[in-house]
Design an enzyme around this catalytic site. Structure first.
Site, mmCIF file in Angstrom:
data_model
loop_
_atom_site.group_PDB
_atom_site.id
_atom_site.type_symbol
_atom_site.label_atom_id
_atom_site.label_comp_id
_atom_site.label_asym_id
_atom_site.label_seq_id
_atom_site.Cartn_x
_atom_site.Cartn_y
_atom_site.Cartn_z
ATOM 1 N N SER A 576 4.103 8.504 -1.159
ATOM 2 C CA SER A 576 4.128 7.272 -0.380
ATOM 3 C C SER A 576 5.550 7.009 0.093
ATOM 4 O O SER A 576 6.525 7.379 -0.581
ATOM 5 C CB SER A 576 3.646 6.083 -1.225
ATOM 6 O OG SER A 576 3.894 4.860 -0.559
ATOM 7 N N TYR A 589 4.033 -0.154 -8.451
ATOM 8 C CA TYR A 589 3.560 0.876 -7.523
ATOM 9 C C TYR A 589 4.714 1.753 -7.037
ATOM 10 O O TYR A 589 4.633 2.992 -7.054
ATOM 11 C CB TYR A 589 2.858 0.204 -6.340
ATOM 12 C CG TYR A 589 2.373 1.165 -5.278
ATOM 13 C CD1 TYR A 589 1.256 1.969 -5.494
ATOM 14 C CD2 TYR A 589 3.034 1.263 -4.051
ATOM 15 C CE1 TYR A 589 0.818 2.860 -4.509
ATOM 16 C CE2 TYR A 589 2.600 2.141 -3.068
ATOM 17 C CZ TYR A 589 1.492 2.935 -3.309
ATOM 18 O OH TYR A 589 1.061 3.815 -2.346
#
Length: 699
Positions: A576, A589
């Site tokens: 990501s 996250y």
């Protein structure tokens, strides 16, 4: 296995359905009915024909045309365009140019000159066999019950005993022009006969209508089934059992251990794909007293032989003392011994103009107490090769029970395998796709990025296993992809990537289904958003468990399997932008995603000496089709950036340097690049697919 009375072949002809059909359409209907039952003929085996009056496109006159299954087709699944069409008057004229047995192969070159209506479907080597039978409709089938008789030492006498004058017998002759003349001669000398058994080969039947021809084929095969049933009812298969099978789960465990090891040994020229079969017919054979006598004799029917090679390799495994470590240690020597034996067979039988030695590895591997493993260039071929060997098992079972089984003589077998016409067919095969023979495991396969990645890999010829904690979602994707790429090449498996046992089981299932793994796409994920003070330990741990520990577990298991195969491999992490660039209210996250990136770097270092490449694709803001954007994460990120659900995608697009949305297909394209040989010299790299985000620049 041989069928019982209640399971005899049924005459499925529907006169009402056939009433409005043309003769070619009735031929197709008959062909599809016959090919729908593997007891009648195996996949791609046998052929059918009809002689039809057609209007000549040049003269306008009525002319007789042979419609016959074309080269490489399958009677069960073919359409009308699968038939070759040839002028019968020209086929008959070929007799005038035939120079005799030594020159029969050259007759194939004349068949295109006989083509009717510019039909592009190439005529098969069996065309003369149909052309010269002086009946309108002809079937040639490879029924196990018939070949069991045809492959018996006493096949001529048995054919007479079972069928009397109704069905004749011809000695072994390789398919070709000469055999077509033999069939014609037999028919002219025996006008009342309804067919003929070809020694070691199969059955020819004929009729005046499509329906009567089909009915005769069914009747004759049923007669053979009934006769064999009566003769073998009280006899143990293959002389009785020498060993007992392992339990079903234990059989799959052994297969999961053996298949990657074998796959690594036989994939020297190209990546091979495996298939496992432990049906009762296979177990009866591999556990039998006759295994070591019958298996080396090879198969009899040419179609069986071409798919399964001269003989199988019987793996030295004792289910009474299942020592997998010892078996795995002994496998290289067994595989090498088979190669040496095959090379010696080639040297004994080759001719001056024979094609070069082909892959010397076995296709079929028989494991006592466990089952049968087959390897081929793709899953469909591996599965079909297994089906052919089951046909061969059924033939050996019947023949050895009523007589003495005989395989093809070695020289005949070689002359078929290395037939120059067969070699020419192989040379015409299309170039394999870039991922042909590769097997990919995609975690998070039920989501948008996982599904798009699976589709991209399938498009390039890979087999794909969709691994997901939500099995229903993975199975839905599997159903969609199977409808496009076939059910052979895609599977689903339930996996919780945070559990070691679940991860190990997913790889074991993949090994049993396809033989091993070449590509891991680690894509399973979640997303969470909360200020640090509102981030609970449970939320922190959940992110770490799935996005860090989960990636570790699936990679560790992949390394073990790839090491056993010894062929290298490719691991692609779906990371990501947040692994490189921090975001507000997403500490759990972002930290877990950063962990992924560093894990990939570490694995790239460890994998290099094994030929295992490890790279990362970094997406950003892939909203469409992504399940992590279906719940609270979407609301949370919208709140963080002061927008609503509808405006979030536009916000992400506008904040990118290129002002473009990032789609699952974009991530799939990058993943394919890193998984394929296009990036064969890249490892430890990060490929951003984020439409441009300067905070995520890697340098």
């Amino acid at each position: 296995m041989l069928t019982k009375a209640k399971d005899r072949l049924q005459n499925l002809w529907d006169s009402g359905k056939a009433a409005g059909m043309s003769e070619p359409e009735k031929l197709l209907y008959r062909s599809n009915l016959l090919g729908s039952d593997k007891r009648i003929t195996n996949y791609g085996g046998g052929n059918t024909s009809a002689k039809v009056m057609e209007r000549d496109p040049l003269t306008g006159d009525e002319t007789e045309v042979l419609w016959v299954k074309g080269s490489g087709g399958d009677v069960g699944s073919m359409k009308l365009d699968g038939f070759s069409t040839l002028y019968m008057d020209k086929l008959r004229a070929l007799k005038g140019v035939y120079r005799g047995l030594e020159f029969e192969d050259e007759m194939v070159g004349y068949l295109p000159h006989c083509t009717f209506n510019l039909n592009p479907r190439a005529a098969s080597i069996d065309t003369p066999l149909h052309a010269y039978v002086p009946r309108v409709h002809v079937d040639h089938m490879h029924a196990d019950a018939i070949i069991a008789i045809a492959a018996s030492k006493d096949s001529k006498a048995l054919t007479r005993e079972i069928f009397g004058d109704r069905i004749g017998w011809l000695p072994w002759k390789r398919p070709g022009y000469e055999l077509g003349l033999w069939l014609e001669k037999y028919c002219l000398e025996n006008p009342e006969a309804d067919g003929v058994v070809l020694e070691s080969h199969g059955l020819f039947t004929w009729g005046d209508t499509a329906e009567s021809c089909y009915a005769t084929t069914i009747e004759i095969i049923n007669e053979a089934i009934a006769w064999l049933e009566a003769k073998t009812e009280d006899k143990p298969a293959f002389g009785g059992a020498r060993l007992q099978s392992l339990a079903p789960e234990a059989r799959r465990e052994v297969a999961a251990a053996l298949m990657p090891a074998i796959r690594g040994m036989v994939s020297g020229n190209q990546h091979m794909v495996g298939h496992f079969d432990d049906q009762d017919a296979v177990l009866d054979f591999v556990n039998s007293n006759a295994l070591l006598t019958l298996a080396p004799m090879g198969t009899s029917c040419p179609d069986h032989f071409l798919r399964t090679k001269i003989a199988p390799l019987v793996v030295d495994f004792d289910p009474n003392k299942p020592d997998l470590g010892a078996v795995l240690a002994s496998l290289p020597a067994q595989v090498e011994a088979y190669r040496d034996s095959y090379a010696a067979y080639y040297e004994r039988c080759k001719h001056a103009d024979s094609p070069a030695l082909r892959d010397p590895n076995a296709v079929v591997y028989l494991v006592p107490g466990v089952g049968m493993i087959t390897f081929a260039k793709d899953k469909a071929t591996a599965r079909i090769s297994g089906e052919f060997y089951v046909n061969a098992i059924n033939v050996m079972r019947g023949a050895s029970a009523v007589s003495e089984y005989q395989g093809l003589p070695e020289q005949e077998a070689f002359d078929i395998e290395y037939w120059l016409l067969e070699e020419a067919k192989l040379q015409r095969m299309p170039k394999p796709k870039s991922l042909a023979g590769r097997v990919a495991l995609v975690t998070g396969g039920g989501g948008g990025i996982g599904a798009a990645t699976a589709e991209r890999l399938l498009r390039e010829g890979a087999c794909v296993v969709l691994a997901d904690i939500d099995l229903a979602a993975a199975e839905k994707v599997q159903e969609q992809l199977s409808s496009v790429y076939s059910s052979d090449v895609v599977r689903s498996v339930a996996v919780d990537v945070t559990r070691e046992d679940a991860v190990a089981r997913a790889y074991a299932e993949t090994a049993v289904e396809y033989g091993g793994v070449d590509i891991l796409v680690s894509n399973a994920g979640i997303a969470s958003s909360a200020p640090v003070e509102e981030t609970s330990l449970a939320l922190w741990s959940r992110n770490m468990d799935i996005l860090s520990t989960g990636y570790f577990l699936v990679s560790r298991e992949a390394f073990g399997l790839l090491r056993r195969q010894g062929m290298g491999g490719s691991i692609v992490f779906i990371g990501s932008k947040n692994g490189l660039a921090a975001s507000p209210n997403a500490s759990a996250y972002c930290t877990a995603k950063a962990s992924e990136l560093h894990l990939a770097r570490c694995l790239a270092l460890e994998g290099a000496e094994l030929g295992i490449r490890v790279n990362v694709v970094n997406p950003d803001a892939v909203l469409r089709g992504s399940r992590i954007w279906e719940g609270e994460w979407l609301d949370q990120r919208a709140a963080t950036y002061g927008t609503d659900k509808e405006g979030l995608e536009e916000m992400y697009r506008n904040r990118s340097m290129l002002k473009r949305s990032v789609l699952p297909e974009d991530i799939a394209e990058a993943t394919y690049f890193l998984a394929s040989d296009l990036s064969a010299k890249s490892t430890g790299n990060i490929l951003n697919v984020d439409a441009g985000n300067k905070e995520a620049f890697t340098r």
